[in-house]
Design an enzyme around this catalytic site. Structure first.
Site, mmCIF file in Angstrom:
data_model
loop_
_atom_site.group_PDB
_atom_site.id
_atom_site.type_symbol
_atom_site.label_atom_id
_atom_site.label_comp_id
_atom_site.label_asym_id
_atom_site.label_seq_id
_atom_site.Cartn_x
_atom_site.Cartn_y
_atom_site.Cartn_z
ATOM 1 N N SER A 16 0.801 -1.233 0.000
ATOM 2 C CA SER A 16 0.000 0.000 0.000
ATOM 3 C C SER A 16 0.834 1.285 0.000
ATOM 4 O O SER A 16 0.518 2.210 -0.764
ATOM 5 C CB SER A 16 -0.989 -0.011 1.165
ATOM 6 O OG SER A 16 -1.935 -1.021 0.960
ATOM 7 N N LYS A 65 -9.977 -5.357 10.348
ATOM 8 C CA LYS A 65 -11.077 -4.731 9.609
ATOM 9 C C LYS A 65 -12.404 -4.700 10.388
ATOM 10 O O LYS A 65 -13.185 -3.770 10.244
ATOM 11 C CB LYS A 65 -11.277 -5.434 8.264
ATOM 12 C CG LYS A 65 -10.130 -5.178 7.289
ATOM 13 C CD LYS A 65 -10.370 -5.819 5.943
ATOM 14 C CE LYS A 65 -9.152 -5.649 5.052
ATOM 15 N NZ LYS A 65 -9.341 -6.204 3.721
ATOM 16 N N ASP A 101 -13.016 -2.795 -0.820
ATOM 17 C CA ASP A 101 -12.580 -4.100 -1.333
ATOM 18 C C ASP A 101 -13.488 -4.611 -2.452
ATOM 19 O O ASP A 101 -13.010 -5.171 -3.441
ATOM 20 C CB ASP A 101 -12.536 -5.134 -0.201
ATOM 21 C CG ASP A 101 -11.337 -4.928 0.717
ATOM 22 O OD1 ASP A 101 -10.304 -4.421 0.239
ATOM 23 O OD2 ASP A 101 -11.434 -5.281 1.906
ATOM 24 N N GLY A 129 -14.569 -12.833 6.527
ATOM 25 C CA GLY A 129 -14.519 -11.387 6.337
ATOM 26 C C GLY A 129 -14.205 -10.962 4.909
ATOM 27 O O GLY A 129 -14.805 -10.016 4.391
HETATM 28 P P1 ATR Z 1 -10.763 -13.462 6.310
HETATM 29 O O1 ATR Z 1 -10.983 -12.124 6.919
HETATM 30 O O2 ATR Z 1 -9.429 -13.664 5.674
HETATM 31 O O3 ATR Z 1 -11.886 -13.896 5.421
HETATM 32 P P2 ATR Z 1 -11.854 -15.250 8.238
HETATM 33 O O4 ATR Z 1 -13.045 -14.391 8.471
HETATM 34 O O5 ATR Z 1 -11.228 -15.962 9.405
HETATM 35 O O6 ATR Z 1 -10.689 -14.463 7.576
HETATM 36 O O7 ATR Z 1 -12.258 -16.341 7.131
HETATM 37 C C1 ATR Z 1 -11.367 -17.283 6.638
HETATM 38 C C2 ATR Z 1 -12.073 -18.098 5.564
HETATM 39 O O8 ATR Z 1 -11.154 -19.031 5.006
HETATM 40 C C3 ATR Z 1 -13.221 -18.920 6.096
HETATM 41 O O9 ATR Z 1 -14.185 -19.056 5.097
HETATM 42 C C4 ATR Z 1 -12.532 -20.248 6.411
HETATM 43 O O10 ATR Z 1 -13.394 -21.352 6.471
HETATM 44 P P3 ATR Z 1 -14.181 -21.718 7.858
HETATM 45 O O11 ATR Z 1 -15.321 -20.772 7.934
HETATM 46 O O12 ATR Z 1 -14.569 -23.110 7.704
HETATM 47 O O13 ATR Z 1 -13.177 -21.492 8.956
HETATM 48 C C5 ATR Z 1 -11.617 -20.346 5.223
HETATM 49 N N1 ATR Z 1 -10.469 -21.232 5.443
HETATM 50 C C6 ATR Z 1 -9.402 -21.003 6.240
HETATM 51 N N2 ATR Z 1 -8.520 -22.028 6.173
HETATM 52 C C7 ATR Z 1 -9.041 -22.927 5.297
HETATM 53 C C8 ATR Z 1 -8.610 -24.189 4.788
HETATM 54 N N3 ATR Z 1 -7.452 -24.752 5.149
HETATM 55 N N4 ATR Z 1 -9.401 -24.815 3.886
HETATM 56 C C9 ATR Z 1 -10.565 -24.256 3.503
HETATM 57 N N5 ATR Z 1 -11.035 -23.080 3.936
HETATM 58 C C10 ATR Z 1 -10.287 -22.415 4.823
#
Ligand code: ATR
Length: 275
Positions: A16, A65, A101, A129
């Site tokens: 950024s 965020k 975003d 998120g």
């Molecule tokens: P962000 O702000 O990056 O979206 P988040 O709100 O914690 O962070 O969401 C992470 C997303 O990635 C979620 O959809 C999560 O799935 P879950 O709701 O089942 O936790 C997904 N995610 C994270 N690690 C993953 C993995 N190894 N395989 C598949 N989905 C994953």
């Protein structure tokens, strides 16, 4: 000099400052833009200090965020719907939280990659998120179908049900399911999960992406998801560098009232990406 910052943890590799520096140079705006590494439990303290110090605004990145959404005095419609803020405007002691975003992603898809979403079948991976920040902008482009698939299926089902109600009059078929249940053909598959941080890109059956352009909201020339998509035989595998530049341009416009040209900045950053 007007000052801005990006607040996050980690933030040392954030592009950024570079992007806003290039925008400022290009538009002749005079400003300073810094990185601020904030302790995980120190967001409020840090942003109170930034605003007391007379900054005009800041960007918010992982993992703050949602906290930024709760901290600001006012929210624009986009940030309220997403429950997340990536851009804060500071004026006369008040803060306005915005979220650029969604516009960043759609601008990159539609303008930079010339991908129209109208009447297309879109698969969105994740229900956290990152997905909340972009999903309404995607729906505003009138896809014919939106499937939200998540590791935890119940989260995708809940989000899809809420959106189906909100967008009932658009005719878009909106459904939610678990990653393992994804089948059929799609025109566009967008990865909004954070699985790549754990090195995982193989989230769904390979057959699903044979007719699809795959897009990773994470940037980098070789993310786990784009690598997987190429091996799976996707039509194309795109990463989120353009989204990053476009969300920054939208933030720059909110702050400065000047719209930077993103093409040159994107070309410059792309040419520097490791192959
Ligand atoms: P962000 O702000 O990056 O979206 P988040 O709100 O914690 O962070 O969401 C992470 C997303 O990635 C979620 O959809 C999560 O799935 P879950 O709701 O089942 O936790 C997904 N995610 C994270 N690690 C993953 C993995 N190894 N395989 C598949 N989905 C994953």
């Amino acid at each position: 000099m007007d000052s801005y910052a990006v607040v996050g943890n980690p933030v040392e590799h954030s592009l950024s400052p570079r992007i806003h520096g290039l925008f400022a140079q290009q538009t002749g705006e005079t400003l300073r833009y810094e990185r601020r590494l904030v302790p995980l439990d120190g967001f409020i303290e840090a942003v109170e200090m930034i605003s007391a110090g007379g900054a005009r605004g800041f960007n918010v990145t992982v993992p703050f965020k949602t906290q930024a959404h709760d901290w600001v005095d006012e929210l624009d419609e986009e940030a309220r719907a997403a429950g997340a803020v990536n851009t804060v405007m500071l004026e006369n002691g008040r803060s306005l939280g915005c979220n650029t975003d969604g516009i960043g992603l759609v601008q990159d898809l539609v303008r930079n990659h010339r991908l129209q979403l109208r009447d297309k079948r879109v698969l969105l991976l994740g229900a956290g998120g990152a997905v909340l920040g972009v999903v309404r902008r995607l729906l505003a482009e009138n896809p014919t179908r939106l499937v939200i698939a998540n590791r935890t299926a119940s989260k995708a089902l809940k989000l899809a049900a809420r959106l189906a109600e909100e967008y009932a009059d658009t005719g878009c078929e909106i459904t939610g399911l678990g990653l393992g249940e994804v089948a059929g053909d799609y025109d566009l598959v967008i990865n909004g999960t954070s699985a790549g941080l754990q090195g995982r890109g193989d989230l769904i059956e390979t057959s699903v992406v044979r007719q699809a352009v795959c897009y990773d909201m994470v940037y980098g020339s070789n993310t786990p998801f784009t690598r997987w998509a190429r091996q799976a035989g996707a039509v194309d595998a795109l990463n989120g560098l353009g989204m990053l530049v476009e969300q920054a341009a939208a933030a720059f416009y909110l702050w400065r009232g000047v719209r930077p040209e993103t093409d040159r900045v994107l070309a410059e950053l792309t040419s520097e990406e490791p192959r």
